[in-house]
Write a protein that holds these residues in place. Sequence first.
Motif, PDB file in Angstrom:
ATOM      1  N   ASP A  61       0.863  -1.190   0.000  1.00 25.33           N
ATOM      2  CA  ASP A  61       0.000   0.000   0.000  1.00 25.33           C
ATOM      3  C   ASP A  61       0.895   1.235   0.000  1.00 25.33           C
ATOM      4  O   ASP A  61       1.912   1.259   0.687  1.00 25.33           O
ATOM      5  N   ASP A  62       0.501   2.244  -0.778  1.00 20.25           N
ATOM      6  CA  ASP A  62       1.319   3.461  -0.819  1.00 20.25           C
ATOM      7  C   ASP A  62       1.088   4.344   0.400  1.00 20.25           C
ATOM      8  O   ASP A  62       1.849   5.289   0.631  1.00 20.25           O
ATOM      9  N   ASN A  74      -4.830   1.528  -6.038  1.00 21.97           N
ATOM     10  CA  ASN A  74      -4.293   2.813  -6.484  1.00 21.97           C
ATOM     11  C   ASN A  74      -2.961   3.122  -5.812  1.00 21.97           C
ATOM     12  O   ASN A  74      -2.910   3.452  -4.631  1.00 21.97           O
ATOM     13  N   MET A  75      -1.898   2.970  -6.611  1.00 15.54           N
ATOM     14  CA  MET A  75      -0.545   3.227  -6.104  1.00 15.54           C
ATOM     15  C   MET A  75       0.294   3.814  -7.230  1.00 15.54           C
ATOM     16  O   MET A  75       0.054   3.495  -8.403  1.00 15.54           O
ATOM     17  N   ASP A 109      -3.227  -2.971  -2.119  1.00 13.95           N
ATOM     18  CA  ASP A 109      -4.019  -1.820  -2.529  1.00 13.95           C
ATOM     19  C   ASP A 109      -4.115  -1.841  -4.059  1.00 13.95           C
ATOM     20  O   ASP A 109      -3.391  -2.594  -4.725  1.00 13.95           O
TER      21      ASP A 109
END
Length: 122
Positions: free
Chosen positions: A9-10, A56-57, A54
């Motif tokens: 995850d970002d 969206n990264m 995740d």
Amino acid sequence: MSKHIMIVDDSKTVRNLISFIVKKEGFHVTKAEDGLDALEKIYSMPGIDLIITDINMPRMDGFTFIKNLREQEKFRDTPVIILSTEGQEKDIQLGLDFGANLYMVKPAQPDSLLKNIRMLLG
Ligand SMILES: [Mg+2]
């Protein structure tokens, strides 16, 4: 031996939160901040039991990460849970099409997440 989970995850906050939840249950954790970081780390590891990612990264999103992962024999059957803020049907379908085993929408309840992890680890 305790199972090894990778968290991708970002968001550092999300990485640390999920890490805290699963470590408390005795799992080992490796964290990665995007798909590329995760692939680089996973290649240098002897194995991984489950991945939470995740979508969206930056650099490499979760869909591309899973696609790359599934193209390799070694990771074809590694359980993958997507944990994303995107809860639309098209995102869920895309995630499963790319090879995720489960799709969970943030914020995930710790109990549900742990239940799903145990289910996937058999
Ligand atoms: Mg993100």
